[in-house]
Structure formats: structure tokens, C-alpha cells
Scaffold this motif. Structure first.
Motif, PDB file in Angstrom:
ATOM      1  N   TRP A 136       0.837  -1.206   0.000  1.00 49.56           N
ATOM      2  CA  TRP A 136       0.000   0.000   0.000  1.00 49.56           C
ATOM      3  C   TRP A 136       0.873   1.257   0.000  1.00 49.56           C
ATOM      4  N   ASN A 137       1.926   1.244   0.817  1.00 54.85           N
ATOM      5  CA  ASN A 137       2.830   2.390   0.873  1.00 54.85           C
ATOM      6  C   ASN A 137       3.493   2.643  -0.472  1.00 54.85           C
ATOM      7  N   MET A 138       3.878   1.574  -1.174  1.00 51.58           N
ATOM      8  CA  MET A 138       4.511   1.727  -2.475  1.00 51.58           C
ATOM      9  C   MET A 138       3.544   2.365  -3.466  1.00 51.58           C
ATOM     10  N   LYS A 139       2.280   1.969  -3.404  1.00 47.70           N
ATOM     11  CA  LYS A 139       1.273   2.555  -4.287  1.00 47.70           C
ATOM     12  C   LYS A 139       1.099   4.040  -3.992  1.00 47.70           C
ATOM     13  N   GLN A 140       1.048   4.395  -2.710  1.00 48.88           N
ATOM     14  CA  GLN A 140       0.894   5.802  -2.332  1.00 48.88           C
ATOM     15  C   GLN A 140       2.102   6.624  -2.755  1.00 48.88           C
ATOM     16  N   LEU A 185       2.245   9.809  -5.284  1.00 47.48           N
ATOM     17  CA  LEU A 185       2.865  11.080  -4.907  1.00 47.48           C
ATOM     18  C   LEU A 185       3.842  11.537  -5.986  1.00 47.48           C
ATOM     19  N   ASP A 186       4.637  10.596  -6.513  1.00 44.76           N
ATOM     20  CA  ASP A 186       5.568  10.941  -7.595  1.00 44.76           C
ATOM     21  C   ASP A 186       4.815  11.437  -8.822  1.00 44.76           C
ATOM     22  N   TYR A 187       3.729  10.779  -9.161  1.00 42.48           N
ATOM     23  CA  TYR A 187       2.929  11.212 -10.312  1.00 42.48           C
ATOM     24  C   TYR A 187       2.413  12.641 -10.114  1.00 42.48           C
ATOM     25  N   VAL A 188       1.940  12.923  -8.905  1.00 40.07           N
ATOM     26  CA  VAL A 188       1.395  14.248  -8.612  1.00 40.07           C
ATOM     27  C   VAL A 188       2.495  15.309  -8.666  1.00 40.07           C
ATOM     28  N   LEU A 189       3.645  15.004  -8.066  1.00 35.24           N
ATOM     29  CA  LEU A 189       4.762  15.949  -8.086  1.00 35.24           C
ATOM     30  C   LEU A 189       5.218  16.217  -9.523  1.00 35.24           C
ATOM     31  N   GLY A 190       5.239  15.159 -10.338  1.00 32.33           N
ATOM     32  CA  GLY A 190       5.595  15.336 -11.739  1.00 32.33           C
ATOM     33  C   GLY A 190       4.606  16.228 -12.456  1.00 32.33           C
ATOM     34  N   ALA A 191       3.323  16.054 -12.183  1.00 31.11           N
ATOM     35  CA  ALA A 191       2.284  16.876 -12.809  1.00 31.11           C
ATOM     36  C   ALA A 191       2.421  18.342 -12.383  1.00 31.11           C
ATOM     37  N   ILE A 192       2.758  18.574 -11.110  1.00 26.49           N
ATOM     38  CA  ILE A 192       2.952  19.951 -10.621  1.00 26.49           C
ATOM     39  C   ILE A 192       4.132  20.602 -11.331  1.00 26.49           C
ATOM     40  N   CYS A 193       5.236  19.866 -11.453  1.00 18.57           N
ATOM     41  CA  CYS A 193       6.423  20.408 -12.144  1.00 18.57           C
ATOM     42  C   CYS A 193       6.100  20.730 -13.597  1.00 18.57           C
ATOM     43  N   PHE A 194       5.323  19.870 -14.245  1.00 15.44           N
ATOM     44  CA  PHE A 194       4.967  20.116 -15.646  1.00 15.44           C
ATOM     45  C   PHE A 194       4.052  21.334 -15.768  1.00 15.44           C
ATOM     46  N   ALA A 195       3.139  21.503 -14.815  1.00 18.63           N
ATOM     47  CA  ALA A 195       2.259  22.674 -14.829  1.00 18.63           C
ATOM     48  C   ALA A 195       3.074  23.958 -14.695  1.00 18.63           C
ATOM     49  N   ILE A 196       4.075  23.937 -13.809  1.00 20.10           N
ATOM     50  CA  ILE A 196       4.951  25.109 -13.642  1.00 20.10           C
ATOM     51  C   ILE A 196       5.712  25.373 -14.936  1.00 20.10           C
ATOM     52  N   PHE A 197       6.176  24.306 -15.596  1.00 17.30           N
ATOM     53  CA  PHE A 197       6.886  24.428 -16.863  1.00 17.30           C
ATOM     54  C   PHE A 197       5.995  25.102 -17.915  1.00 17.30           C
ATOM     55  N   ILE A 198       4.755  24.697 -18.001  1.00 17.33           N
ATOM     56  CA  ILE A 198       3.818  25.284 -18.967  1.00 17.33           C
ATOM     57  C   ILE A 198       3.548  26.753 -18.637  1.00 17.33           C
ATOM     58  N   VAL A 199       3.370  27.056 -17.357  1.00 16.10           N
ATOM     59  CA  VAL A 199       3.158  28.442 -16.936  1.00 16.10           C
ATOM     60  C   VAL A 199       4.356  29.299 -17.322  1.00 16.10           C
ATOM     61  N   LYS A 209       7.932   2.580  -8.977  1.00 14.75           N
ATOM     62  CA  LYS A 209       7.239   2.203  -7.746  1.00 14.75           C
ATOM     63  C   LYS A 209       5.904   1.529  -8.046  1.00 14.75           C
ATOM     64  N   HIS A 210       5.223   1.992  -9.081  1.00 14.33           N
ATOM     65  CA  HIS A 210       3.962   1.370  -9.462  1.00 14.33           C
ATOM     66  C   HIS A 210       4.209  -0.060  -9.932  1.00 14.33           C
ATOM     67  N   GLY A 211       5.316  -0.260 -10.659  1.00 17.14           N
ATOM     68  CA  GLY A 211       5.662  -1.608 -11.110  1.00 17.14           C
ATOM     69  C   GLY A 211       5.955  -2.536  -9.941  1.00 17.14           C
ATOM     70  N   ILE A 212       6.646  -2.022  -8.928  1.00 13.18           N
ATOM     71  CA  ILE A 212       6.929  -2.818  -7.726  1.00 13.18           C
ATOM     72  C   ILE A 212       5.623  -3.155  -7.014  1.00 13.18           C
ATOM     73  N   TYR A 213       4.723  -2.198  -6.950  1.00 13.70           N
ATOM     74  CA  TYR A 213       3.412  -2.426  -6.311  1.00 13.70           C
ATOM     75  C   TYR A 213       2.648  -3.536  -7.032  1.00 13.70           C
ATOM     76  N   LEU A 214       2.646  -3.503  -8.360  1.00 16.39           N
ATOM     77  CA  LEU A 214       1.904  -4.520  -9.129  1.00 16.39           C
ATOM     78  C   LEU A 214       2.505  -5.917  -8.949  1.00 16.39           C
ATOM     79  N   ARG A 215       3.840  -5.964  -8.834  1.00 21.94           N
ATOM     80  CA  ARG A 215       4.486  -7.272  -8.679  1.00 21.94           C
ATOM     81  C   ARG A 215       4.262  -7.881  -7.290  1.00 21.94           C
ATOM     82  N   THR A 216       4.046  -7.017  -6.295  1.00 20.81           N
ATOM     83  CA  THR A 216       3.896  -7.524  -4.923  1.00 20.81           C
ATOM     84  C   THR A 216       2.431  -7.587  -4.504  1.00 20.81           C
ATOM     85  N   LYS A 217       1.554  -7.166  -5.403  1.00 22.54           N
ATOM     86  CA  LYS A 217       0.133  -7.151  -5.069  1.00 22.54           C
ATOM     87  C   LYS A 217      -0.400  -8.567  -4.875  1.00 22.54           C
TER      88      LYS A 217
END
Length: 232
Positions: free
Chosen positions: A8-12, A16-30, A224-232
């Protein structure tokens, strides 16, 4: 239960990484929007325009051109590209040894995809010009596109992926920590050297940092998502 908590922690953490990446990309576009609309002045060579001109020209006038920092950034760029070749060699070795592409580490396969994406972004911004360089490079007849700084972008993507790869492939903890620290150190040195060389506007470096951070966060999330899927 412990395995469920770790999964569960790996999924979270992946989310979080996906969200941080999206924030950085939004700043880049701005930043791109600001460069095309705010304080746009023809202050570059051959009458080329740059947004946020007052800030960019003030910083460029403060640093000037420095061939030493330019050479340093070039050397570091080649060293960082050699890491891509090294990772490719490891992937080929795992492929041959395991007699199947499935036996190549997930972090290496994903890194290859993100390196291709990075190369595609390089080509894209050569065609879709946001800014031109503040100088005409030696041996060139005309000013070249400069946004985002590809040296800085490559340094962040390659060294950022190396940070993740070291965590996933190495078992020697002291070596792993040392290499991961070096990734951050050389990431900073490359960006600083490119900025102080005077061949980019300040916003070229800032843009590369946020675009590079976007790629690294998304890459880390995929791992991390790949690790989550393998251990699910």
C-alpha cells in the motif's frame, strides 16, 4: 499484514511521484506562457525576442560568457551520456544472460523509454522555438534555440534515473548512498555550469529543471507502481 502495508505504501509513493511530476509540468507550462506574454523584448542577437526580458538580461549581464564553465558543462554532458550507454550495456547483459527481454530489470526498461521521450522533447523544442540563445555560438552563423537547456534537461533526467536505478539494482548500502549523493551533486554542477557559461538565459535553465523534474518524478512513479503490481 506487513506485506500489505508495504505494498500500500509503495502505491501511495507512486501516486505522490505522479502528482509531483504533474505539478512540475504545470509550472513548466506556466513558464512558457510567461515567456511568450510578459515583458517580451527584442534583446537577443539578430533582434530575437525573449520574455521576462528584464530579469533574463540582468542575469546574463551579471554572469557574462565563461568558456571555462561552458567546457565543464560539455564534459559533464558527455559523461552523463556515457551512463546511458552503461545502462544499455547492463540491460543487454541481463537480456542475453536470462535469454529473454522479460529478465531485464524493470527500472532499465523504463529508463530506456524515458530516454527516448527526452530525445523526442529535444527534437520538439528545436522545431517549436520558445527562446533563442543570448549569444551566437562560435562556429555558427545564426542564433540557435535555447529553451529549455538540453544539457540541464539531460543531466537531470539521466542522473535522476541513475538515482532510481542505483536504489533498485545495488545491494551495497554505503555504495548506493554514495552514488545517489553524487547524482545530486553532478546534477547541480551541470545546471550551474551551464547557467554560468552564459550561453543560456536564466529561464532556459529554470525551464529545463522543471521539465527534467517532471520526467524524473514520472519515471520514479512508474518504477514504484511496477513494484506495487508485482507484490500485489
Amino acid at each position: 499484514m506487513n506485506l500489505d502495508i508495504r505494498t500500500w505504501n509503495m502505491k501511495q509513493r507512486a501516486m505522490l511521484d505522479y502528482v509531483l511530476g504533474a505539478i512540475c509540468f504545470a509550472i513548466f507550462i506556466v513558464l512558457i506562457i510567461l515567456l511568450k506574454t510578459v515583458d517580451v523584448q527584442a534583446v537577443g542577437p539578430e533582434g530575437t525576442s525573449v520574455g521576462l526580458a528584464s530579469m533574463n538580461t540582468a542575469f546574463h549581464n551579471m554572469t557574462g560568457e565563461n568558456k571555462g564553465f561552458y567546457l565543464l558543462s560539455k564534459i559533464l554532458g558527455f559523461a552523463e551520456l556515457s551512463l546511458v550507454v552503461y545502462f544499455a550495456g547492463i540491460a543487454v547483459y541481463q537480456w542475453v544472460k536470462g535469454k529473454s527481454f522479460k529478465n531485464v530489470a524493470h527500472c532499465l526498461k523504463a529508463a530506456g523509454i524515458f530516454y527516448v521521450i527526452t530525445a523526442g522533447l529535444y527534437v520538439f523544442f528545436e522545431k517549436v522555438v520558445i527562446n533563442y540563445r543570448p549569444v551566437i555560438m562560435e562556429g555558427k552563423d545564426h542564433v540557435e534555440p535555447s529553451f529549455p537547456s538540453t544539457h540541464t534537461l539531460l543531466a537531470i533526467m539521466i542522473l535522476g534515473s541513475a538515482f532510481v536505478i542505483a536504489k533498485n539494482l545495488l545491494t551495497n548500502v554505503p555504495l548506493k548512498r554514495t552514488l545517489r549523493i553524487l547524482c545530486f551533486v553532478f546534477m547541480f554542477i551541470t545546471a550551474a555550469a551551464r547557467l554560468l557559461s552564459g550561453v543560456h538565459w536564466l529561464t532556459d535553465i529554470i525551464g529545463a529543471i522543471f521539465l527534467g523534474a517532471t520526467l524524473v518524478f514520472e519515471y520514479a512513479g512508474v518504477i514504484k507502481h511496477g513494484i506495487y503490481l508485482r507484490t500485489k
